[in-house]
Design an enzyme around this catalytic site. Structure first.
Site, PDB file in Angstrom:
ATOM      1  N   ARG A  97       6.016  -9.902  -9.344  1.00  0.00           N
ATOM      2  CA  ARG A  97       5.668  -8.829 -10.292  1.00  0.00           C
ATOM      3  C   ARG A  97       6.363  -9.030 -11.634  1.00  0.00           C
ATOM      4  O   ARG A  97       5.832  -8.637 -12.680  1.00  0.00           O
ATOM      5  CB  ARG A  97       6.056  -7.469  -9.715  1.00  0.00           C
ATOM      6  CG  ARG A  97       5.342  -7.090  -8.429  1.00  0.00           C
ATOM      7  CD  ARG A  97       3.848  -7.044  -8.579  1.00  0.00           C
ATOM      8  NE  ARG A  97       3.199  -6.593  -7.353  1.00  0.00           N
ATOM      9  CZ  ARG A  97       1.962  -6.888  -7.014  1.00  0.00           C
ATOM     10  NH1 ARG A  97       1.238  -7.677  -7.795  1.00  0.00           N
ATOM     11  NH2 ARG A  97       1.438  -6.424  -5.892  1.00  0.00           N
ATOM     12  N   LYS A 133       3.140  -2.694 -10.542  1.00  0.00           N
ATOM     13  CA  LYS A 133       2.224  -2.419  -9.441  1.00  0.00           C
ATOM     14  C   LYS A 133       2.951  -2.450  -8.102  1.00  0.00           C
ATOM     15  O   LYS A 133       3.655  -3.397  -7.771  1.00  0.00           O
ATOM     16  CB  LYS A 133       1.089  -3.447  -9.435  1.00  0.00           C
ATOM     17  CG  LYS A 133       0.046  -3.216  -8.349  1.00  0.00           C
ATOM     18  CD  LYS A 133      -1.052  -4.254  -8.424  1.00  0.00           C
ATOM     19  CE  LYS A 133      -2.086  -4.037  -7.322  1.00  0.00           C
ATOM     20  NZ  LYS A 133      -3.153  -5.079  -7.372  1.00  0.00           N
TER      21      LYS A 133
END
Length: 207
Positions: A97, A133
């Site tokens: 991420r 996310k």
């Protein structure tokens, strides 16, 4: 070469993403620093170090994107026909991420990694809170390099020598009887886009 020099462990390469870890399989107290030193050396490299200028006719601009996270992982040997050592867990996913939410040519790291590096001799810039996310809001930082002097010419030479070696290996595989030079290998694949974003994901193990 640089991976071995900094005692990192290459886990796997998936597409344009390179996954490496520090602090495993053998624990190291300076796991985050080893990764940070490795990344700091790569951040100083330019497009010409990655792609020969004579093969870069489209003006491709190569920028590697790094992501760092620190924490525990689960490791083990998986597979039946071709078993290999792999790592799993939230730390691995978070490092990924850090790449997808990062910026080309930068190394984004988590708060956990920052805790290991904040008192070290590194150039660190606070990015602040970002939406990630599957994680929500996270406080992240950019590693911009090391305050210690880095021999950029030496690092560039190592990368270029490795590139030439790979080109020769590729050419020998295509035509076993010939030993082409770098110029004879031909143009490397290029993209219509001016910027090519490479991704590297790094893990530092912490108990």
């Amino acid at each position: 070469i640089l991976v071995d020099r900094h005692e990192l462990y290459k886990v796997e390469t998936v597409g344009d993403m390179y996954l490496a870890a520090s602090g495993m399989p053998k624990a190291k107290h300076n796991h985050a620093q080893l990764v940070a030193n490795f990344v700091s050396q790569l951040l100083i490299l330019k497009t010409d170090d990655w792609v020969p200028r004579e093969n870069n006719k489209s003006g491709l601009n190569v920028k590697i994107n790094f992501g760092m996270s620190s924490g525990p992982v689960t490791a083990g040997i998986i597979g039946v026909h071709r078993p290999f050592y792999h790592i799993f867990g939230d730390t691995v996913n978070t490092a990924s991420r850090m790449i997808t939410t990062g910026l080309p040519g930068t190394c984004q790291m988590t708060e956990a990694t920052h805790e290991f590096l904040k008192d070290g001799n590194y150039k660190i810039k606070e990015r602040g809170m970002i939406q990630v996310k599957g994680k929500g809001m996270m406080h992240t930082y950019f590693l911009e390099g090391s305050n210690e002097e880095v021999d950029g010419k030496h690092i560039s030479r190592l990368v270029k020598e490795k590139r030439k070696s790979l080109l020769r290996t590729f050419a020998e595989g295509e035509e076993a009887e010939a030993e082409p030079t770098e110029e004879e290998v031909g143009d490397l694949p290029t993209s219509k886009n001016k910027t090519k974003k490479k991704r590297s994901r790094f893990i530092s193990m912490a108990k």
